[in-house]
Motif scaffolding. Sequence first.
Motif, mmCIF file in Angstrom:
data_model
loop_
_atom_site.group_PDB
_atom_site.id
_atom_site.type_symbol
_atom_site.label_atom_id
_atom_site.label_comp_id
_atom_site.label_asym_id
_atom_site.label_seq_id
_atom_site.Cartn_x
_atom_site.Cartn_y
_atom_site.Cartn_z
ATOM 1 N N GLY A 12 0.805 -1.216 0.000
ATOM 2 C CA GLY A 12 0.000 0.000 0.000
ATOM 3 C C GLY A 12 0.837 1.264 0.000
ATOM 4 N N ILE A 13 2.171 1.093 0.138
ATOM 5 C CA ILE A 13 3.068 2.250 0.179
ATOM 6 C C ILE A 13 4.270 2.006 -0.721
ATOM 7 N N GLN A 14 4.604 3.005 -1.503
ATOM 8 C CA GLN A 14 5.859 3.026 -2.254
ATOM 9 C C GLN A 14 6.662 4.197 -1.731
ATOM 10 N N ALA A 15 7.915 3.976 -1.401
ATOM 11 C CA ALA A 15 8.778 5.052 -0.919
ATOM 12 C C ALA A 15 9.812 5.365 -1.985
ATOM 13 N N LEU A 16 9.952 6.649 -2.300
ATOM 14 C CA LEU A 16 10.869 7.077 -3.346
ATOM 15 C C LEU A 16 11.599 8.337 -2.911
ATOM 16 N N THR A 17 12.690 8.607 -3.575
ATOM 17 C CA THR A 17 13.423 9.857 -3.381
ATOM 18 C C THR A 17 13.695 10.442 -4.746
ATOM 19 N N TYR A 18 13.433 11.734 -4.875
ATOM 20 C CA TYR A 18 13.715 12.433 -6.122
ATOM 21 C C TYR A 18 14.327 13.782 -5.775
ATOM 22 N N ALA A 19 15.470 14.083 -6.366
ATOM 23 C CA ALA A 19 16.177 15.343 -6.130
ATOM 24 C C ALA A 19 16.358 15.618 -4.628
ATOM 25 N N GLY A 20 16.661 14.567 -3.882
ATOM 26 C CA GLY A 20 16.903 14.709 -2.458
ATOM 27 C C GLY A 20 15.655 14.851 -1.606
ATOM 28 N N GLN A 21 14.485 14.763 -2.205
ATOM 29 C CA GLN A 21 13.221 14.873 -1.472
ATOM 30 C C GLN A 21 12.593 13.486 -1.314
ATOM 31 N N ASN A 22 12.194 13.162 -0.097
ATOM 32 C CA ASN A 22 11.526 11.891 0.163
ATOM 33 C C ASN A 22 10.033 12.023 -0.099
ATOM 34 N N TYR A 23 9.470 11.015 -0.716
ATOM 35 C CA TYR A 23 8.026 11.009 -0.876
ATOM 36 C C TYR A 23 7.501 9.585 -0.881
ATOM 37 N N MET A 24 6.229 9.483 -0.539
ATOM 38 C CA MET A 24 5.543 8.194 -0.498
ATOM 39 C C MET A 24 4.322 8.270 -1.401
ATOM 40 N N ILE A 25 4.122 7.214 -2.148
ATOM 41 C CA ILE A 25 2.879 7.055 -2.891
ATOM 42 C C ILE A 25 2.062 6.060 -2.084
ATOM 43 N N VAL A 26 0.887 6.500 -1.627
ATOM 44 C CA VAL A 26 0.098 5.742 -0.673
ATOM 45 C C VAL A 26 -1.253 5.386 -1.277
ATOM 46 N N SER A 73 13.016 17.076 13.515
ATOM 47 C CA SER A 73 14.086 16.453 12.731
ATOM 48 C C SER A 73 14.483 17.272 11.510
ATOM 49 N N ASN A 74 13.871 18.453 11.331
ATOM 50 C CA ASN A 74 14.169 19.317 10.187
ATOM 51 C C ASN A 74 14.086 18.518 8.881
ATOM 52 N N GLU A 75 12.961 17.844 8.701
ATOM 53 C CA GLU A 75 12.787 16.948 7.561
ATOM 54 C C GLU A 75 11.432 17.204 6.900
ATOM 55 N N ARG A 76 11.417 17.083 5.582
ATOM 56 C CA ARG A 76 10.177 17.182 4.803
ATOM 57 C C ARG A 76 9.866 15.828 4.187
ATOM 58 N N ILE A 77 8.578 15.615 3.979
ATOM 59 C CA ILE A 77 8.150 14.432 3.245
ATOM 60 C C ILE A 77 6.894 14.792 2.461
ATOM 61 N N ARG A 78 6.756 14.190 1.318
ATOM 62 C CA ARG A 78 5.551 14.364 0.507
ATOM 63 C C ARG A 78 4.799 13.047 0.515
ATOM 64 N N VAL A 79 3.499 13.138 0.695
ATOM 65 C CA VAL A 79 2.625 11.973 0.660
ATOM 66 C C VAL A 79 1.661 12.185 -0.499
ATOM 67 N N THR A 80 1.641 11.237 -1.419
ATOM 68 C CA THR A 80 0.819 11.356 -2.624
ATOM 69 C C THR A 80 -0.144 10.187 -2.701
ATOM 70 N N THR A 81 -1.359 10.473 -3.131
ATOM 71 C CA THR A 81 -2.307 9.408 -3.451
ATOM 72 C C THR A 81 -2.978 9.756 -4.762
ATOM 73 N N GLN A 82 -3.499 8.748 -5.425
ATOM 74 C CA GLN A 82 -4.193 8.949 -6.692
ATOM 75 C C GLN A 82 -5.672 8.657 -6.497
ATOM 76 N N ILE A 83 -6.518 9.514 -7.096
ATOM 77 C CA ILE A 83 -7.967 9.309 -7.013
ATOM 78 C C ILE A 83 -8.599 9.548 -8.372
ATOM 79 N N ILE A 84 -9.799 9.004 -8.531
ATOM 80 C CA ILE A 84 -10.566 9.245 -9.743
ATOM 81 C C ILE A 84 -11.386 10.517 -9.564
ATOM 82 N N ASP A 85 -11.823 11.090 -10.658
ATOM 83 C CA ASP A 85 -12.637 12.295 -10.601
ATOM 84 C C ASP A 85 -13.921 12.004 -9.835
#
Length: 158
Positions: A12-26, A73-85
């Motif tokens: 249910g979770i994918q963890a990725l890093t892009y350009a030094g930014q952590n993000y999760m696709i949930v 912790s001076n840290e950022r994270i992005r949490v992304t989910t996909q939905i239908i219209d």
Amino acid sequence: MIAKFKGTYGSGIQALTYAGQNYMIVDRSLIPEILQVLRNEERFDYCVDITAVHYPKREQQFDVIWILYSFGSNERIRVTTQIIDGEILPSSVSIWATANWLEREVYDMFGIKFDGHPDLKRILLPDGWKGHPLRKDYSILQQDNEWVQINLGIASGQ
């Protein structure tokens, strides 16, 4: 943190890093729980932004993104989910008070609704405005001309 989440939530979770930014696709169904855990257990105590991206040719047309910050912790994270219209997401106002106006902006610009929001209404555009301007299929010139004519009684300057 990601290893812990993967152990608990599996695919249910994918963890990725892009350009030094952590993000999760949930997965959409996990969003309320993940956001609560990030706030309470991982100390992401500030919701910096909530936004969306419209992909009209994709089956799940919208990405909804929460950008969170941990002061401890001076840290950022992005949490992304996909939905239908037309799919409704749970509000995160009860987790972060800053989500109030951020969710209203996402509603105003994209038409995405948040269940449980205390006052989900337009925040940038007038109440009678038709459509949602940050959708890629939105015709701003047509809407602007119509709204200006009806509400101001003049021809638009567009």
